[in-house]
Design an enzyme around this catalytic site. Structure first.
Site, PDB file in Angstrom:
ATOM      1  CG  ASP A  34      -2.112   0.830   1.186  1.00  0.00           C
ATOM      2  OD1 ASP A  34      -2.384   1.402   0.120  1.00  0.00           O
ATOM      3  OD2 ASP A  34      -2.800   0.940   2.223  1.00  0.00           O
ATOM      4  CB  THR A 123       1.542 -13.023   3.068  1.00  0.00           C
ATOM      5  OG1 THR A 123       2.091 -12.154   2.064  1.00  0.00           O
ATOM      6  CG2 THR A 123       0.535 -13.964   2.442  1.00  0.00           C
TER       7      THR A 123
HETATM    8  N1  AR6 Z   1       5.810  -5.518  -4.112  1.00  0.00           N
HETATM    9  C1  AR6 Z   1       5.326  -6.787  -3.963  1.00  0.00           C
HETATM   10  N2  AR6 Z   1       5.110  -7.347  -2.754  1.00  0.00           N
HETATM   11  C2  AR6 Z   1       5.398  -6.609  -1.655  1.00  0.00           C
HETATM   12  C3  AR6 Z   1       5.884  -5.287  -1.724  1.00  0.00           C
HETATM   13  C4  AR6 Z   1       6.082  -4.751  -3.031  1.00  0.00           C
HETATM   14  N3  AR6 Z   1       6.562  -3.499  -3.208  1.00  0.00           N
HETATM   15  N4  AR6 Z   1       6.042  -4.816  -0.457  1.00  0.00           N
HETATM   16  C5  AR6 Z   1       5.680  -5.813   0.389  1.00  0.00           C
HETATM   17  N5  AR6 Z   1       5.296  -6.898  -0.335  1.00  0.00           N
HETATM   18  P1  AR6 Z   1       1.508  -6.125   3.106  1.00  0.00           P
HETATM   19  P2  AR6 Z   1      -1.089  -7.143   4.079  1.00  0.00           P
HETATM   20  C6  AR6 Z   1       4.787  -8.203   0.139  1.00  0.00           C
HETATM   21  O1  AR6 Z   1       1.958  -5.875   4.492  1.00  0.00           O
HETATM   22  O2  AR6 Z   1      -0.437  -8.231   4.853  1.00  0.00           O
HETATM   23  C7  AR6 Z   1      -0.587  -2.015   4.900  1.00  0.00           C
HETATM   24  O3  AR6 Z   1      -0.167  -1.151   5.936  1.00  0.00           O
HETATM   25  C8  AR6 Z   1       5.015  -8.555   1.602  1.00  0.00           C
HETATM   26  O4  AR6 Z   1       6.296  -9.150   1.789  1.00  0.00           O
HETATM   27  O5  AR6 Z   1       1.761  -5.090   2.077  1.00  0.00           O
HETATM   28  O6  AR6 Z   1      -2.321  -7.448   3.267  1.00  0.00           O
HETATM   29  C9  AR6 Z   1      -2.017  -1.762   4.490  1.00  0.00           C
HETATM   30  O7  AR6 Z   1      -2.353  -0.393   4.556  1.00  0.00           O
HETATM   31  C10 AR6 Z   1       3.893  -9.532   1.857  1.00  0.00           C
HETATM   32  O8  AR6 Z   1       4.278 -10.844   1.437  1.00  0.00           O
HETATM   33  O9  AR6 Z   1      -0.113  -6.394   3.057  1.00  0.00           O
HETATM   34  C11 AR6 Z   1      -2.793  -2.570   5.474  1.00  0.00           C
HETATM   35  O10 AR6 Z   1      -2.955  -1.882   6.692  1.00  0.00           O
HETATM   36  C12 AR6 Z   1       2.774  -9.062   0.932  1.00  0.00           C
HETATM   37  O11 AR6 Z   1       3.382  -8.184  -0.005  1.00  0.00           O
HETATM   38  C13 AR6 Z   1      -1.898  -3.774   5.703  1.00  0.00           C
HETATM   39  O12 AR6 Z   1      -0.573  -3.326   5.407  1.00  0.00           O
HETATM   40  C14 AR6 Z   1       1.627  -8.339   1.633  1.00  0.00           C
HETATM   41  O13 AR6 Z   1       2.143  -7.519   2.656  1.00  0.00           O
HETATM   42  C15 AR6 Z   1      -2.231  -4.912   4.773  1.00  0.00           C
HETATM   43  O14 AR6 Z   1      -1.453  -6.020   5.141  1.00  0.00           O
END
Ligand code: AR6
Length: 177
Positions: A34, A123
Protein backbone atom coordinates in the site's frame (compact mmCIF):
# COMPACT_ATOMS: atom_id res chain seq x y z
CA UNK A 1 -9.27 -18.81 -19.22
CA UNK A 2 -6.75 -16.89 -17.14
CA UNK A 3 -3.08 -17.74 -17.54
CA UNK A 4 -1.48 -17.79 -14.10
CA UNK A 5 2.14 -16.66 -13.80
CA UNK A 6 4.59 -16.11 -10.93
CA UNK A 7 7.39 -13.58 -10.79
CA UNK A 8 9.66 -12.16 -8.14
CA UNK A 9 9.84 -8.40 -7.73
CA UNK A 10 8.27 -5.12 -6.70
CA UNK A 11 4.64 -4.76 -7.71
CA UNK A 12 5.05 -1.03 -8.38
CA UNK A 13 7.41 -1.84 -11.25
CA UNK A 14 5.03 -4.22 -13.01
CA UNK A 15 3.74 -3.34 -16.44
CA UNK A 16 0.18 -4.58 -16.29
CA UNK A 17 -3.26 -3.18 -17.04
CA UNK A 18 -4.18 -3.39 -13.37
CA UNK A 19 -2.16 -3.84 -10.19
CA UNK A 20 -3.86 -4.98 -7.01
CA UNK A 21 -3.19 -3.14 -3.76
CA UNK A 22 -3.21 -4.91 -0.38
CA UNK A 23 -5.01 -1.97 1.20
CA UNK A 24 -6.81 -1.42 4.48
CA UNK A 25 -10.44 -0.40 4.94
CA UNK A 26 -9.61 3.32 5.20
CA UNK A 27 -8.27 3.34 1.60
CA UNK A 28 -6.01 6.15 2.80
CA UNK A 29 -2.67 4.34 2.61
CA UNK A 30 -0.39 2.40 4.93
CA UNK A 31 2.83 0.37 4.82
CA UNK A 32 3.96 -2.56 2.67
CA UNK A 33 2.45 -2.79 -0.82
CA UNK A 34 0.00 0.00 0.00
CA UNK A 35 2.73 2.44 1.00
CA UNK A 36 4.82 1.57 -2.06
CA UNK A 37 1.89 2.00 -4.47
CA UNK A 38 0.90 5.43 -3.11
CA UNK A 39 4.53 6.60 -2.94
CA UNK A 40 5.37 5.58 -6.45
CA UNK A 41 1.98 6.22 -8.04
CA UNK A 42 1.73 9.75 -6.67
CA UNK A 43 -1.13 11.77 -5.16
CA UNK A 44 -3.70 11.04 -7.88
CA UNK A 45 -4.41 7.63 -6.35
CA UNK A 46 -5.11 9.04 -2.88
CA UNK A 47 -7.37 11.73 -4.35
CA UNK A 48 -9.56 9.06 -5.97
CA UNK A 49 -9.51 6.96 -2.81
CA UNK A 50 -10.76 9.94 -0.81
CA UNK A 51 -13.51 10.53 -3.36
CA UNK A 52 -14.56 6.86 -3.11
CA UNK A 53 -14.71 7.15 0.68
CA UNK A 54 -16.84 10.28 0.43
CA UNK A 55 -19.20 8.84 -2.19
CA UNK A 56 -19.67 5.13 -1.55
CA UNK A 57 -17.59 3.95 1.39
CA UNK A 58 -18.10 6.33 4.29
CA UNK A 59 -17.42 3.45 6.70
CA UNK A 60 -14.49 2.16 4.65
CA UNK A 61 -14.10 -0.70 2.18
CA UNK A 62 -15.02 -4.00 3.87
CA UNK A 63 -12.51 -6.86 3.85
CA UNK A 64 -12.93 -9.10 0.80
CA UNK A 65 -14.22 -6.35 -1.49
CA UNK A 66 -12.38 -4.47 -4.27
CA UNK A 67 -12.56 -1.05 -5.94
CA UNK A 68 -10.54 0.56 -8.73
CA UNK A 69 -8.80 3.92 -9.09
CA UNK A 70 -6.31 5.43 -11.47
CA UNK A 71 -2.78 4.03 -11.23
CA UNK A 72 -1.31 7.55 -11.30
CA UNK A 73 2.32 7.39 -12.36
CA UNK A 74 2.63 3.60 -12.08
CA UNK A 75 3.19 1.70 -15.34
CA UNK A 76 -0.40 0.42 -15.19
CA UNK A 77 -3.83 1.84 -16.00
CA UNK A 78 -5.63 0.99 -12.80
CA UNK A 79 -4.99 0.13 -9.18
CA UNK A 80 -7.55 -2.26 -7.75
CA UNK A 81 -7.67 -1.81 -3.98
CA UNK A 82 -8.75 -4.80 -1.94
CA UNK A 83 -8.72 -5.34 1.81
CA UNK A 84 -7.39 -8.65 3.06
CA UNK A 85 -8.43 -10.19 6.35
CA UNK A 86 -6.09 -10.00 9.33
CA UNK A 87 -4.90 -13.53 10.20
CA UNK A 88 -6.76 -15.04 13.15
CA UNK A 89 -5.77 -18.10 15.19
CA UNK A 90 -9.35 -18.61 16.31
CA UNK A 91 -11.54 -17.74 13.30
CA UNK A 92 -11.36 -19.11 9.75
CA UNK A 93 -11.26 -16.09 7.45
CA UNK A 94 -10.23 -18.03 4.32
CA UNK A 95 -13.36 -17.14 2.37
CA UNK A 96 -12.64 -13.44 2.89
CA UNK A 97 -9.11 -13.88 1.56
CA UNK A 98 -10.43 -15.85 -1.44
CA UNK A 99 -12.96 -13.09 -2.05
CA UNK A 100 -10.15 -10.52 -2.35
CA UNK A 101 -8.88 -12.41 -5.39
CA UNK A 102 -12.22 -13.20 -7.01
CA UNK A 103 -13.57 -9.67 -6.45
CA UNK A 104 -10.36 -8.07 -7.77
CA UNK A 105 -10.60 -10.23 -10.88
CA UNK A 106 -14.26 -9.36 -11.30
CA UNK A 107 -13.46 -5.62 -11.11
CA UNK A 108 -10.53 -6.06 -13.51
CA UNK A 109 -12.76 -7.91 -15.94
CA UNK A 110 -15.39 -5.15 -15.79
CA UNK A 111 -12.73 -2.55 -16.53
CA UNK A 112 -11.56 -4.54 -19.54
CA UNK A 113 -8.12 -5.24 -18.08
CA UNK A 114 -6.25 -8.10 -19.72
CA UNK A 115 -3.27 -8.37 -17.38
CA UNK A 116 -3.54 -8.14 -13.59
CA UNK A 117 -0.66 -8.17 -11.09
CA UNK A 118 -1.38 -9.43 -7.55
CA UNK A 119 0.69 -9.26 -4.37
CA UNK A 120 0.41 -11.99 -1.73
CA UNK A 121 -2.49 -10.33 0.06
CA UNK A 122 -2.55 -10.51 3.89
CA UNK A 123 0.89 -12.16 4.17
CA UNK A 124 2.71 -9.08 5.51
CA UNK A 125 1.32 -6.74 8.16
CA UNK A 126 -1.81 -8.96 8.37
CA UNK A 127 0.36 -12.05 9.25
CA UNK A 128 -1.37 -14.76 7.19
CA UNK A 129 0.96 -17.81 6.94
CA UNK A 130 2.49 -17.79 3.48
CA UNK A 131 1.83 -21.39 2.40
CA UNK A 132 -1.83 -21.24 3.37
CA UNK A 133 -2.24 -17.82 1.72
CA UNK A 134 -0.61 -19.21 -1.44
CA UNK A 135 -3.02 -22.17 -1.52
CA UNK A 136 -6.04 -19.88 -1.19
CA UNK A 137 -4.74 -17.30 -3.68
CA UNK A 138 -3.73 -19.77 -6.39
CA UNK A 139 -6.76 -22.04 -6.14
CA UNK A 140 -9.13 -19.06 -6.24
CA UNK A 141 -7.51 -17.50 -9.30
CA UNK A 142 -7.31 -20.88 -11.04
CA UNK A 143 -11.03 -21.40 -10.53
CA UNK A 144 -12.06 -17.89 -11.66
CA UNK A 145 -13.74 -17.44 -15.03
CA UNK A 146 -12.97 -14.17 -16.80
CA UNK A 147 -14.05 -12.55 -20.05
CA UNK A 148 -11.19 -10.10 -20.53
CA UNK A 149 -8.41 -11.00 -18.13
CA UNK A 150 -5.93 -13.32 -19.82
CA UNK A 151 -3.04 -13.11 -17.33
CA UNK A 152 -3.06 -13.08 -13.54
CA UNK A 153 0.51 -12.48 -12.39
CA UNK A 154 1.56 -13.02 -8.79
CA UNK A 155 4.39 -10.69 -7.87
CA UNK A 156 6.27 -12.20 -4.94
CA UNK A 157 8.52 -10.07 -2.81
CA UNK A 158 11.62 -12.25 -2.37
CA UNK A 159 12.86 -15.75 -3.01
CA UNK A 160 11.07 -17.43 -0.11
CA UNK A 161 7.64 -16.21 -1.14
CA UNK A 162 8.34 -17.10 -4.76
CA UNK A 163 9.43 -20.64 -3.79
CA UNK A 164 6.35 -21.20 -1.64
CA UNK A 165 4.01 -20.03 -4.42
CA UNK A 166 5.85 -22.11 -7.05
CA UNK A 167 5.66 -25.25 -4.90
CA UNK A 168 1.97 -24.65 -4.11
CA UNK A 169 1.15 -24.12 -7.77
CA UNK A 170 2.94 -27.37 -8.71
CA UNK A 171 0.94 -29.24 -6.11
CA UNK A 172 -2.35 -27.75 -7.33
CA UNK A 173 -1.51 -28.59 -10.94
CA UNK A 174 -0.80 -32.16 -9.96
CA UNK A 175 -4.18 -32.33 -8.30
CA UNK A 176 -2.62 -32.88 -4.92
CA UNK A 177 -4.76 -30.32 -3.14
N1 AR6 B 1 5.81 -5.52 -4.11
C1 AR6 B 1 5.33 -6.79 -3.96
N2 AR6 B 1 5.11 -7.35 -2.75
C2 AR6 B 1 5.40 -6.61 -1.66
C3 AR6 B 1 5.88 -5.29 -1.72
C4 AR6 B 1 6.08 -4.75 -3.03
N3 AR6 B 1 6.56 -3.50 -3.21
N4 AR6 B 1 6.04 -4.82 -0.46
C5 AR6 B 1 5.68 -5.81 0.39
N5 AR6 B 1 5.30 -6.90 -0.34
P1 AR6 B 1 1.51 -6.13 3.11
P2 AR6 B 1 -1.09 -7.14 4.08
C6 AR6 B 1 4.79 -8.20 0.14
O1 AR6 B 1 1.96 -5.87 4.49
O2 AR6 B 1 -0.44 -8.23 4.85
C7 AR6 B 1 -0.59 -2.02 4.90
O3 AR6 B 1 -0.17 -1.15 5.94
C8 AR6 B 1 5.02 -8.55 1.60
O4 AR6 B 1 6.30 -9.15 1.79
O5 AR6 B 1 1.76 -5.09 2.08
O6 AR6 B 1 -2.32 -7.45 3.27
C9 AR6 B 1 -2.02 -1.76 4.49
O7 AR6 B 1 -2.35 -0.39 4.56
C10 AR6 B 1 3.89 -9.53 1.86
O8 AR6 B 1 4.28 -10.84 1.44
O9 AR6 B 1 -0.11 -6.39 3.06
C11 AR6 B 1 -2.79 -2.57 5.47
O10 AR6 B 1 -2.96 -1.88 6.69
C12 AR6 B 1 2.77 -9.06 0.93
O11 AR6 B 1 3.38 -8.18 0.00
C13 AR6 B 1 -1.90 -3.77 5.70
O12 AR6 B 1 -0.57 -3.33 5.41
C14 AR6 B 1 1.63 -8.34 1.63
O13 AR6 B 1 2.14 -7.52 2.66
C15 AR6 B 1 -2.23 -4.91 4.77
O14 AR6 B 1 -1.45 -6.02 5.14
Amino acid sequence: MTNLTLTMGDITEQKADAVVNAANSSLLGGGGVDGAIHRRGGPGILEECKALRAADYAAGLPAGQAVATTAGRLPARWVIHTVGPVWSDTEDRSSTLASCYSESLRVADELGARTVAFPAISTGVYRWPLADAARIALSTVRAARTENVTEARFVLFGQEAHDVFAETLRALEQGAD
